[in-house]
Scaffold this motif. Structure first.
Motif, PDB file in Angstrom:
ATOM      1  N   GLY A  71       0.812  -1.216   0.000  1.00  0.00           N
ATOM      2  CA  GLY A  71       0.000   0.000   0.000  1.00  0.00           C
ATOM      3  C   GLY A  71       0.843   1.262   0.000  1.00  0.00           C
ATOM      4  N   ARG A  72       2.170   1.113  -0.219  1.00  0.00           N
ATOM      5  CA  ARG A  72       3.050   2.283  -0.247  1.00  0.00           C
ATOM      6  C   ARG A  72       3.522   2.537  -1.676  1.00  0.00           C
ATOM      7  NH1 ARG A  72       4.030  -0.743   4.290  1.00  0.00           N
ATOM      8  NH2 ARG A  72       4.127   0.382   6.259  1.00  0.00           N
ATOM      9  N   ARG A  73       3.777   3.807  -1.987  1.00  0.00           N
ATOM     10  CA  ARG A  73       4.205   4.144  -3.350  1.00  0.00           C
ATOM     11  C   ARG A  73       5.698   3.866  -3.499  1.00  0.00           C
ATOM     12  NH1 ARG A  73       5.394   8.532  -7.173  1.00  0.00           N
ATOM     13  NH2 ARG A  73       6.469   9.695  -5.553  1.00  0.00           N
ATOM     14  N   PRO A  74       6.092   3.014  -4.471  1.00  0.00           N
ATOM     15  CA  PRO A  74       7.522   2.750  -4.633  1.00  0.00           C
ATOM     16  C   PRO A  74       8.170   3.846  -5.477  1.00  0.00           C
ATOM     17  CG  PRO A  74       6.237   1.324  -6.080  1.00  0.00           C
ATOM     18  CD  PRO A  74       5.262   2.236  -5.405  1.00  0.00           C
ATOM     19  N   PHE A  75       9.039   4.626  -4.882  1.00  0.00           N
ATOM     20  CA  PHE A  75       9.761   5.646  -5.646  1.00  0.00           C
ATOM     21  C   PHE A  75      11.130   5.065  -5.986  1.00  0.00           C
ATOM     22  CE2 PHE A  75      12.715   9.167  -6.002  1.00  0.00           C
ATOM     23  CZ  PHE A  75      12.091   9.908  -6.993  1.00  0.00           C
ATOM     24  N   LEU A  76      11.387   4.955  -7.296  1.00  0.00           N
ATOM     25  CA  LEU A  76      12.600   4.245  -7.735  1.00  0.00           C
ATOM     26  C   LEU A  76      13.666   5.208  -8.224  1.00  0.00           C
ATOM     27  CD1 LEU A  76      14.234   1.727  -8.703  1.00  0.00           C
ATOM     28  CD2 LEU A  76      12.872   1.794 -10.805  1.00  0.00           C
ATOM     29  N   ALA A  77      14.888   5.075  -7.699  1.00  0.00           N
ATOM     30  CA  ALA A  77      16.046   5.807  -8.231  1.00  0.00           C
ATOM     31  C   ALA A  77      17.039   4.774  -8.747  1.00  0.00           C
ATOM     32  CB  ALA A  77      16.675   6.661  -7.133  1.00  0.00           C
ATOM     33  N   LEU A  78      17.345   4.867 -10.056  1.00  0.00           N
ATOM     34  CA  LEU A  78      18.331   3.938 -10.637  1.00  0.00           C
ATOM     35  C   LEU A  78      19.721   4.537 -10.525  1.00  0.00           C
ATOM     36  CD1 LEU A  78      16.818   2.528 -13.961  1.00  0.00           C
ATOM     37  CD2 LEU A  78      16.979   1.414 -11.723  1.00  0.00           C
ATOM     38  N   LEU A  79      20.708   3.741 -10.236  1.00  0.00           N
ATOM     39  CA  LEU A  79      22.111   4.158 -10.086  1.00  0.00           C
ATOM     40  C   LEU A  79      22.183   5.483  -9.301  1.00  0.00           C
ATOM     41  CD1 LEU A  79      23.311   3.138 -13.659  1.00  0.00           C
ATOM     42  CD2 LEU A  79      23.923   2.022 -11.511  1.00  0.00           C
ATOM     43  N   PRO A  80      21.699   5.485  -8.064  1.00  0.00           N
ATOM     44  CA  PRO A  80      21.568   6.755  -7.324  1.00  0.00           C
ATOM     45  C   PRO A  80      22.884   7.268  -6.757  1.00  0.00           C
ATOM     46  CG  PRO A  80      20.863   4.929  -5.957  1.00  0.00           C
ATOM     47  CD  PRO A  80      21.235   4.338  -7.282  1.00  0.00           C
ATOM     48  N   ALA A  81      23.952   6.468  -6.799  1.00  0.00           N
ATOM     49  CA  ALA A  81      25.204   6.906  -6.176  1.00  0.00           C
ATOM     50  C   ALA A  81      26.300   6.992  -7.236  1.00  0.00           C
ATOM     51  CB  ALA A  81      25.614   5.917  -5.078  1.00  0.00           C
ATOM     52  N   PRO A  82      26.445   8.152  -7.900  1.00  0.00           N
ATOM     53  CA  PRO A  82      27.477   8.260  -8.941  1.00  0.00           C
ATOM     54  C   PRO A  82      28.824   7.863  -8.328  1.00  0.00           C
ATOM     55  CG  PRO A  82      26.223  10.310  -8.721  1.00  0.00           C
ATOM     56  CD  PRO A  82      25.792   9.437  -7.596  1.00  0.00           C
ATOM     57  N   GLY A  83      29.583   7.093  -9.040  1.00  0.00           N
ATOM     58  CA  GLY A  83      30.858   6.659  -8.484  1.00  0.00           C
ATOM     59  C   GLY A  83      30.768   5.286  -7.835  1.00  0.00           C
ATOM     60  N   ASP A  84      29.549   4.785  -7.594  1.00  0.00           N
ATOM     61  CA  ASP A  84      29.399   3.421  -7.065  1.00  0.00           C
ATOM     62  C   ASP A  84      28.474   2.634  -7.990  1.00  0.00           C
ATOM     63  OD1 ASP A  84      29.077   1.070  -5.747  1.00  0.00           O
ATOM     64  OD2 ASP A  84      28.110   1.911  -3.969  1.00  0.00           O
ATOM     65  N   GLY A  85      29.083   1.936  -8.967  1.00  0.00           N
ATOM     66  CA  GLY A  85      28.301   1.198  -9.962  1.00  0.00           C
ATOM     67  C   GLY A  85      27.620  -0.013  -9.367  1.00  0.00           C
ATOM     68  N   ARG A  86      28.043  -0.370  -8.160  1.00  0.00           N
ATOM     69  CA  ARG A  86      27.452  -1.551  -7.541  1.00  0.00           C
ATOM     70  C   ARG A  86      26.068  -1.261  -6.941  1.00  0.00           C
ATOM     71  NH1 ARG A  86      30.539  -5.079  -2.965  1.00  0.00           N
ATOM     72  NH2 ARG A  86      28.821  -6.519  -2.686  1.00  0.00           N
ATOM     73  N   HIS A  87      25.875  -0.014  -6.516  1.00  0.00           N
ATOM     74  CA  HIS A  87      24.592   0.382  -5.932  1.00  0.00           C
ATOM     75  C   HIS A  87      23.648   0.713  -7.092  1.00  0.00           C
ATOM     76  CE1 HIS A  87      22.359   3.342  -3.030  1.00  0.00           C
ATOM     77  NE2 HIS A  87      21.554   2.482  -3.606  1.00  0.00           N
ATOM     78  N   VAL A  88      22.847  -0.280  -7.520  1.00  0.00           N
ATOM     79  CA  VAL A  88      22.112  -0.112  -8.782  1.00  0.00           C
ATOM     80  C   VAL A  88      20.758   0.574  -8.614  1.00  0.00           C
ATOM     81  CG1 VAL A  88      23.252  -1.997 -10.021  1.00  0.00           C
ATOM     82  CG2 VAL A  88      21.183  -2.472  -8.706  1.00  0.00           C
ATOM     83  N   ALA A  89      20.181   0.508  -7.415  1.00  0.00           N
ATOM     84  CA  ALA A  89      18.864   1.134  -7.249  1.00  0.00           C
ATOM     85  C   ALA A  89      18.545   1.363  -5.785  1.00  0.00           C
ATOM     86  CB  ALA A  89      17.774   0.248  -7.861  1.00  0.00           C
ATOM     87  N   THR A  90      17.702   2.357  -5.551  1.00  0.00           N
ATOM     88  CA  THR A  90      17.094   2.523  -4.224  1.00  0.00           C
ATOM     89  C   THR A  90      15.591   2.648  -4.436  1.00  0.00           C
ATOM     90  OG1 THR A  90      19.028   3.614  -3.289  1.00  0.00           O
ATOM     91  CG2 THR A  90      16.929   3.999  -2.180  1.00  0.00           C
ATOM     92  N   VAL A  91      14.839   1.845  -3.703  1.00  0.00           N
ATOM     93  CA  VAL A  91      13.377   1.933  -3.759  1.00  0.00           C
ATOM     94  C   VAL A  91      12.918   2.499  -2.420  1.00  0.00           C
ATOM     95  CG1 VAL A  91      11.217   0.656  -4.051  1.00  0.00           C
ATOM     96  CG2 VAL A  91      13.252  -0.034  -5.338  1.00  0.00           C
TER      97      VAL A  91
END
Ligand SMILES: Cc1cc2nc3c(=O)[nH]c(=O)nc-3n(C[C@H](O)[C@H](O)[C@H](O)COP(=O)(O)O)c2cc1C
Length: 331
Positions: free
Chosen positions: A76-96
């Motif tokens: 029941g929560r809105r998923p706000f998606l950020a792709l590759l949110p940490a420039p310089g860290d290619g391993r961190h691919v998304a934050t929901v």
């Protein structure tokens, strides 16, 4: 809104890990923090032989990201998606981020997550209705992808490329070593492709399913009649061919697979030609700048496919922030 409970977070991760992944490598780690769940790549699960660029790894991660969004929405929560949110860290691919109340009804897709399977078995000759094909095309479009169904002779050319790729791989020592690591006859293993997920061969190789176990001792697979007119589509991303595009293509792939499951269709994947740059280039459309990311097969299953195991959610929830890695450079 209430922050997500530990049980809700684990249920979301549980849904995410049901995503398809190349060779069932499950190349992911999840880091829950407050109302956010971060998705990180697990580079120890990368496949240097078939996927030196990490394209298939990002597609797998993108598929998991879509499941995660659908699972957050199901709370029941809105998923706000950020792709590759940490420039310089290619391993961190998304934050929901769970961001306020959500009312859009995507529950049917969420419920398809545990039912979806990759099938390598014969499909019936019953045609797939045109309306279902249209819905699958729409599912890809919704995630910024393009799904194109092929007809003979284009379909035969495409399946010919799959056979050519298989032929080349037959004597590739590194490829076979990698397959030995990721295919298993151990029914208790929680990753890799089990014998139970492999099917029979199709007569005359009409449907060129990948040989996952050329070196595994197993009963010789039977040869069976597959559907005479396979329903084959290519999924492309328009524009560039970077990790962000691969993550988006993974979401498109997963939405198409879940939509097909919801429609009662079985799905299969063959990505062998995409693992050879020269064969993949033949599939590109330079005028429209499209890059093929997956080749899919749809149909009515003639027999059940058992589920393939996953590592439990607790095992893929990171306790500490994974060490950053430089971004992947495509090409
Ligand atoms: C990027 C990608 C490429 C894949 N390529 C193939 C393939 O060439 N042949 C195949 O049979 N399955 C392929 N698969 C399916 C995986 O083997 C499958 O998702 C995994 O074994 C887990 O099984 P499940 O999808 O039934 O849950 C691929 C999956 C992904 C995400």
């Amino acid at each position: 809104m209430e922050p997500m409970s530990r049980e809700e977070v684990l249920a979301c991760v549980e849904a995410a890990v049901r995503a398809p992944s190349i060779h069932n490598t499950q190349p992911w780690l999840f880091l829950p923090e407050g109302d956010r769940i971060e998705v990180h790549a697990d580079p120890s699960r990368r496949l240097p032989s078939v996927d030196p660029q990490g394209r298939a790894l990002h597609l797998s991660l993108g598929a998991a990201v879509l499941n995660l969004c659908l699972a957050v929405a199901a709370t029941g929560r809105r998923p706000f998606l950020a792709l590759l949110p940490a420039p310089g860290d290619g391993r961190h691919v998304a934050t929901v981020t769970a961001d306020g109340p959500y009312t859009m009804d995507e529950r049917a897709l969420y419920e398809a997550i545990p039912v979806r399977r990759t099938s390598r078995r014969p499909f019936r000759d019953t045609p797939v209705p045109p309306d279902a094909l249209r819905r699958l095309e729409e599912a890809a479009l919704l995630q910024g992808g393009e799904l194109k169904f092929t007809r003979a002779p284009e379909r035969e050319l495409l399946l010919g490329l799959v056979r050519t790729a298989d032929e080349r791989k037959r004597n590739d020592v590194a490829y076979r070593a990698e397959l030995r690591t990721w295919t298993t006859d151990d029914p208790y293993r929680e990753d890799g492709i089990p014998l139970a997920a492999m099917g029979p061969w199709s007569r005359d190789d009409t449907v060129p399913v990948r040989d996952f176990a050329p070196d595994l001792e197993r009963p010789v697979p039977s040869v069976r009649e597959f559907e005479s007119e396979p329903v084959i589509a290519v999924l492309a991303a328009i524009g560039r061919d970077t990790p962000a595009d691969w993550l988006r293509a993974g979401q498109a792939l997963q939405r198409v697979l879940l939509e097909a499951t919801r429609l009662g269709l079985a799905t299969g994947l063959f990505t062998q030609p995409l693992e050879h740059p020269d064969l993949r280039a033949l599939l590109a459309d330079p005028a429209r700048r499209t890059h093929v990311q997956a080749i899919l097969r749809f149909g009515h299953a003639a027999e059940e496919t058992p589920p393939t195991a996953r590592r439990p959610a607790e095992d893929v929830v990171a306790r500490t922030r994974p060490l950053p890695l430089r971004p992947t450079r495509p090409g």
